[in-house]
Design an enzyme around this catalytic site. Structure first.
Site, PDB file in Angstrom:
ATOM      1  N   HIS A  86      -3.814  14.013   0.528  1.00 18.85           N
ATOM      2  CA  HIS A  86      -4.107  13.044   1.688  1.00 18.85           C
ATOM      3  C   HIS A  86      -2.907  13.116   2.658  1.00 18.85           C
ATOM      4  O   HIS A  86      -3.124  13.293   4.004  1.00 18.85           O
ATOM      5  CB  HIS A  86      -4.335  11.681   1.273  1.00 18.85           C
ATOM      6  CG  HIS A  86      -4.222  10.631   2.344  1.00 18.85           C
ATOM      7  ND1 HIS A  86      -5.213  10.517   3.244  1.00 18.85           N
ATOM      8  CD2 HIS A  86      -3.435   9.400   2.766  1.00 18.85           C
ATOM      9  CE1 HIS A  86      -5.088   9.347   4.129  1.00 18.85           C
ATOM     10  NE2 HIS A  86      -3.888   9.058   3.739  1.00 18.85           N
ATOM     11  N   GLU A  92     -10.107  12.456   7.103  1.00 18.93           N
ATOM     12  CA  GLU A  92     -10.166  13.609   6.554  1.00 18.93           C
ATOM     13  C   GLU A  92     -11.584  14.440   6.470  1.00 18.93           C
ATOM     14  O   GLU A  92     -11.628  15.574   6.836  1.00 18.93           O
ATOM     15  CB  GLU A  92      -9.564  13.528   5.341  1.00 18.93           C
ATOM     16  CG  GLU A  92      -8.103  13.018   5.246  1.00 18.93           C
ATOM     17  CD  GLU A  92      -7.569  12.747   3.847  1.00 18.93           C
ATOM     18  OE1 GLU A  92      -7.042  13.457   3.085  1.00 18.93           O
ATOM     19  OE2 GLU A  92      -7.865  11.633   3.260  1.00 18.93           O
ATOM     20  N   ASP A  99       0.758  -1.097   0.048  1.00 19.15           N
ATOM     21  CA  ASP A  99      -0.084  -0.097   0.129  1.00 19.15           C
ATOM     22  C   ASP A  99       0.938   1.114  -0.093  1.00 19.15           C
ATOM     23  O   ASP A  99       2.019   1.182   0.747  1.00 19.15           O
ATOM     24  CB  ASP A  99      -1.070   0.094   1.150  1.00 19.15           C
ATOM     25  CG  ASP A  99      -2.326   0.946   1.176  1.00 19.15           C
ATOM     26  OD1 ASP A  99      -2.407   1.165  -0.099  1.00 19.15           O
ATOM     27  OD2 ASP A  99      -2.515   1.468   2.052  1.00 19.15           O
ATOM     28  N   GLU A 108      -9.137   4.088  -2.632  1.00 15.00           N
ATOM     29  CA  GLU A 108      -7.941   3.810  -3.254  1.00 15.00           C
ATOM     30  C   GLU A 108      -8.086   3.237  -4.519  1.00 15.00           C
ATOM     31  O   GLU A 108      -9.084   2.465  -4.977  1.00 15.00           O
ATOM     32  CB  GLU A 108      -6.982   2.965  -2.479  1.00 15.00           C
ATOM     33  CG  GLU A 108      -6.474   3.373  -1.051  1.00 15.00           C
ATOM     34  CD  GLU A 108      -5.461   2.842  -0.523  1.00 15.00           C
ATOM     35  OE1 GLU A 108      -4.441   2.036  -1.410  1.00 15.00           O
ATOM     36  OE2 GLU A 108      -5.107   2.878   0.856  1.00 15.00           O
ATOM     37  N   ARG A 146      -8.414   3.554  13.018  1.00 10.91           N
ATOM     38  CA  ARG A 146      -7.322   4.666  13.131  1.00 10.91           C
ATOM     39  C   ARG A 146      -6.841   4.756  14.427  1.00 10.91           C
ATOM     40  O   ARG A 146      -5.690   5.090  15.025  1.00 10.91           O
ATOM     41  CB  ARG A 146      -8.359   6.169  12.930  1.00 10.91           C
ATOM     42  CG  ARG A 146      -8.573   6.376  11.630  1.00 10.91           C
ATOM     43  CD  ARG A 146      -7.501   6.281  10.401  1.00 10.91           C
ATOM     44  NE  ARG A 146      -7.717   6.361   9.231  1.00 10.91           N
ATOM     45  CZ  ARG A 146      -7.394   6.233   8.076  1.00 10.91           C
ATOM     46  NH1 ARG A 146      -5.958   5.987   8.195  1.00 10.91           N
ATOM     47  NH2 ARG A 146      -7.903   6.245   6.933  1.00 10.91           N
ATOM     48  N   GLU A 185     -10.487   3.740   3.188  1.00 11.60           N
ATOM     49  CA  GLU A 185      -9.475   4.792   2.126  1.00 11.60           C
ATOM     50  C   GLU A 185     -10.056   4.436   0.875  1.00 11.60           C
ATOM     51  O   GLU A 185      -9.828   3.112   0.465  1.00 11.60           O
ATOM     52  CB  GLU A 185      -8.328   4.088   2.730  1.00 11.60           C
ATOM     53  CG  GLU A 185      -7.663   4.606   4.148  1.00 11.60           C
ATOM     54  CD  GLU A 185      -6.120   4.463   4.266  1.00 11.60           C
ATOM     55  OE1 GLU A 185      -5.351   3.868   3.453  1.00 11.60           O
ATOM     56  OE2 GLU A 185      -5.784   5.095   5.118  1.00 11.60           O
ATOM     57  N   GLN A 231      -4.078   1.982  14.811  1.00  8.91           N
ATOM     58  CA  GLN A 231      -3.070   2.371  14.216  1.00  8.91           C
ATOM     59  C   GLN A 231      -2.241   3.187  14.881  1.00  8.91           C
ATOM     60  O   GLN A 231      -0.873   3.319  15.004  1.00  8.91           O
ATOM     61  CB  GLN A 231      -3.522   2.912  12.844  1.00  8.91           C
ATOM     62  CG  GLN A 231      -2.404   3.263  11.812  1.00  8.91           C
ATOM     63  CD  GLN A 231      -2.898   3.855  10.555  1.00  8.91           C
ATOM     64  OE1 GLN A 231      -4.198   3.782  10.362  1.00  8.91           O
ATOM     65  NE2 GLN A 231      -2.296   4.454   9.676  1.00  8.91           N
ATOM     66  N   ASP A 258      -9.112   0.227   1.371  1.00  7.23           N
ATOM     67  CA  ASP A 258      -8.244  -0.263   2.440  1.00  7.23           C
ATOM     68  C   ASP A 258      -8.590   0.105   4.083  1.00  7.23           C
ATOM     69  O   ASP A 258      -8.331   1.143   4.618  1.00  7.23           O
ATOM     70  CB  ASP A 258      -6.713   0.295   2.352  1.00  7.23           C
ATOM     71  CG  ASP A 258      -5.601  -0.187   3.305  1.00  7.23           C
ATOM     72  OD1 ASP A 258      -5.813  -1.196   3.299  1.00  7.23           O
ATOM     73  OD2 ASP A 258      -4.969   0.626   3.592  1.00  7.23           O
ATOM     74  N   THR A 295      -9.061  -5.749   3.643  1.00 11.06           N
ATOM     75  CA  THR A 295      -9.034  -4.941   2.511  1.00 11.06           C
ATOM     76  C   THR A 295      -9.918  -5.343   1.278  1.00 11.06           C
ATOM     77  O   THR A 295      -9.600  -6.384   0.907  1.00 11.06           O
ATOM     78  CB  THR A 295      -7.495  -4.717   1.897  1.00 11.06           C
ATOM     79  OG1 THR A 295      -6.290  -4.552   2.786  1.00 11.06           O
ATOM     80  CG2 THR A 295      -7.341  -3.949   0.725  1.00 11.06           C
ATOM     81  N   LYS A 354      -4.746  -2.140  10.061  1.00 12.87           N
ATOM     82  CA  LYS A 354      -4.813  -2.326   8.435  1.00 12.87           C
ATOM     83  C   LYS A 354      -5.099  -3.970   7.999  1.00 12.87           C
ATOM     84  O   LYS A 354      -5.836  -4.038   7.064  1.00 12.87           O
ATOM     85  CB  LYS A 354      -3.645  -1.895   7.585  1.00 12.87           C
ATOM     86  CG  LYS A 354      -3.348  -0.453   7.925  1.00 12.87           C
ATOM     87  CD  LYS A 354      -4.367   0.394   7.087  1.00 12.87           C
ATOM     88  CE  LYS A 354      -3.666   1.993   7.000  1.00 12.87           C
ATOM     89  NZ  LYS A 354      -4.483   2.629   6.015  1.00 12.87           N
TER      90      LYS A 354
END
Lengths: 455, 455
Positions: B152, B402, B145, B221, B257, B219, B260, B253, B277, B273
């Site tokens: 971002h 975000e 990844d 992606e 948070r 996420e 992490q 993904d 996925t 993570k």
């Protein structure tokens, strides 16, 4: 070839019938492939590895002394029900079969190489190690590398975060820190390691510099091989370690310290590690290491229950055929725990370190429980490394960056000074563990030679 | 089933003959398996994924409108030389076949679904999408990844390193930062995502807290799928991107948070993570996206030659059958470059963001060149994600952290406020790209529902 019957091993041979590690080999002669096989460590050591099953004559082997037994052929010759499980070009099916089968196959193998009535059948199925090609013994699914030695993590903290209040990061004693590595570049012992090229930038550089790594290092580790898979969404508890993990091997997690230093903030190591990870050709089943089990270091911070190996736990696995996986309810369980493995690291034949695996803070069982606590599933062939094994004393550090304190204190070797690895250097790791009745259990060596950067 | 012939697509269908993405499916009816298949997104969405080839009726399919063509059956019926390549339970053999074959197969498929003479043969081999089960279309080898969107990375820098001199880390503009993820937990669109459990610790906590993640995020992606492998020790140059990468797909993904934040120093994301996925069931071949190729954002720092896509380069690959992979020597090459993919993210059916892939700083070709510059080899089935795609404007951010500025500014949705994901939430990503002659090329959606934490 020796005149002696290979079934009559020298007294104290660390690869005797008490050991019986598994590998995959191609015999010499008419049965073998002419072309060098992908995934093999050919005589020039330049092969790549993918561990995939091919039809190039690969077969499961079991090491006995300096010979390898063609396990599938022996099973067939002796009418064993495990013939189809062992007559394979990879350990995959055996790994997937689960703990009860692992025990049963090991019991059968022990009989084949020890019961006098089998001698004449087994003898012709033993190939001298010097005549065979050894391959990556299984296809690596996911590869995870941990950071479980307190001495190693403290040494690196002192070097790279000298201003931090403590050498360990705040999370270190609460969880086994780990990250995913590149499974496609796990290679079998004997494969050359091409010096990686990439970006580095020291504080003195105004811009990144590109070129071959100038801080190529080793990491002496123990790798754990997952056999039985688990279900996505369901954590594997601490006590189920031996339901899933088949065995272990030596592992060298080659590291380019200069590439790593520039790239690793904020998402961790990538190209500094992904160029090669070497594993032994021999996977030692955990059952061969029962006499090597030891209590891990004292836990100096309270652990969350899923990691707490000081509390009473019982195995929840239903597939176990063995009785040693759990103590009575309410007692302290000695499994999962540590393993007393004595590692030796040699550079060009000179011993540079003797890292003791028993000093590693986090056990393989804790690592497995942590790796799956978020619901991540295990697959057959998952491999996870302990992280660099470093003992408390400077002659027990498992990496050159520690042994030379990031190049400040070169090693004085008979063939010159060394800070990091030079082209042509050969690094070989060996290890043994206490076996039953005063014996020693040898681990398969992991060796690799540094080839010059390409391009 | 519609009365209309599925070969007569509505005008402007984004899955017309100009698209033809590949997947793996099991048809309904007698040919299908009774038992839910591993790796499938079954009707309850609870299946796990491993992508391994099985004999449960899986076959390669090509999407046409709201139908899927049984590609192997069509090839056999039309006497194509690609019948054996397509009559497979996985895309693996097609991926491994290389660029010339990819082109040839695509040309053949285009003819099968457009040439009137084939209509009667092809028509019965089209299955309504609503009747089939879609599977993870290939076995994921290594999963990497990246972190390639400047918007971002800047947003996260502002949130988490507010005291740093710049939001981006010093290395960010010099190399595409990336890390390895867990390939064993890549699941096909439609698979439920079980809320992960683990450790978190905020500065306010005196000790780590254990429990289900309270900051479960997405996420948005784009994932790139490697077809042709490369050799260990040999970097893949920028210009060889299309010799190795077969196609792309949407990728979510999922990220915890809180887990992490506590674990990621110093070795990067791990359990935050590795629980899941999600990828689309449909892999869009790069050849379908030629009209979507765009110049990537202006490079605001000088690039080392191996990453410099502003300089003249020529493709070194010899396997290319196409003429568009390299410009004349000395000219600026438009391939490798960016792709104009317009992504839409919906939460429980409400659009929450529209991230534009064309704004991503590092291209997939640069990521491939970087990933291999240290000699790391590629395998068929390697998957790499772009990293979260975020545009400059707040309605283009590709993650909830975000969009809500780490929970400070909840999203106001018709069914309530959201900071992070709640149990039962369904996240769906879709996308389209400009196609030839004013058409649109649709990417397969990626969707997943949050299931409550277990245990």
């Amino acid at each position: 070839m020796s005149e002696q019957n290979p079934l009559d091993l020298p007294e104290g041979d660390p690869f005797g019938p008490h050991n019986l590690p598994y590998g995959v080999f191609t015999p010499a002669g008419p049965g073998a492939s002419d072309a060098p096989a992908q995934g093999s460590a050919s005589s020039d050591g330049s092969a790549t590895s993918d561990g995939s099953a091919t039809s190039d004559g690969r077969r499961v082997g079991v090491r006995l002394g300096s010979y390898v037994l063609d396990a599938g052929a022996a099973a067939a010759a002796l009418g064993s029900p495990y013939a189809s499980l062992l007559a394979q070009p990879t350990l995959g099916p055996l790994l997937a079969a689960g703990r009860r089968t692992w025990s049963d196959v090991r019991r059968a193998l022990t009989a084949w190489v020890t019961v006098p009535a089998h001698r004449d059948v087994v003898r012709p199925l033993l190939h001298p190690l010097s005549d065979v090609t050894l391959h990556l013994p299984f296809e690596v699914a996911d590869y995870v590398d941990f950071y479980a030695s307190e001495h190693h993590a403290s040494n690196l903290g002192r070097m790279f975060r000298p201003d931090a209040p403590t050498p360990l990061t705040p999370n270190w004693k609460h969880l086994p820190i780990g990250y995913h590595g590149r499974s496609g570049t796990v290679v079998v012992s004997g494969t050359d390691v091409v010096r990686p090229t990439g970006q580095r930038k020291t504080p003195a550089d105004t811009a990144p510099v590109f070129g071959p790594s100038i801080k190529l290092d080793i990491e002496a580790e123990v790798g754990f091989v997952v056999g039985a898979p688990s279900t996505l969404g369901t954590p594997v508890p601490l006590a189920d370690f031996r339901e899933h993990v088949f065995g272990l091997c030596l592992l060298n997690d080659w590291s380019a310290r200069d590439l790593q230093a520039w790239e690793y903030v904020p998402l961790g190591p990538f190209l500094g590690k992904s160029f090669a990870t070497s594993v032994s050709a021999w996977i030692t089943p955990l059952e061969a290491l029962d006499a090597a089990r030891v209590t891990p270091p004292e836990r100096t911070e309270p652990l969350l229950p899923y990691l707490d190996d000081t509390a009473a736990t019982t195995a929840s696995g239903s597939g176990s055929g063995a009785s040693d996986s759990a103590g009575p309810a309410g007692s302290v369980v000695d499994e999962p725990g540590g393993y007393d493995l004595r590692i030796t690291v040699a550079l060009n034949g000179h011993v540079i370190s003797e890292p003791p695996f028993s000093t590693v803070y986090w056990t393989a069982a804790q690592q497995l429980a942590h790796m799956t606590v978020n619901g991540a599933s295990l697959r057959t062939g998952d491999l996870y490394g302990s992280g660099t094994v470093s003992g408390p004393s400077p002659d027990q550090f498992g990496s050159l960056i520690e042994l030379t304190w990031n190049g400040r204190d070169p090693l004085e070797l008979p063939d010159g000074k060394r800070t990091f690895l030079e082209d042509g250097d050969v690094v070989t790791m060996t290890a043994w563990a206490p076996g039953p009745d005063g014996t020693r259990v040898g681990l398969g060596e992991v060796t690799g030679r540094i080839a010059p950067a390409t391009g």
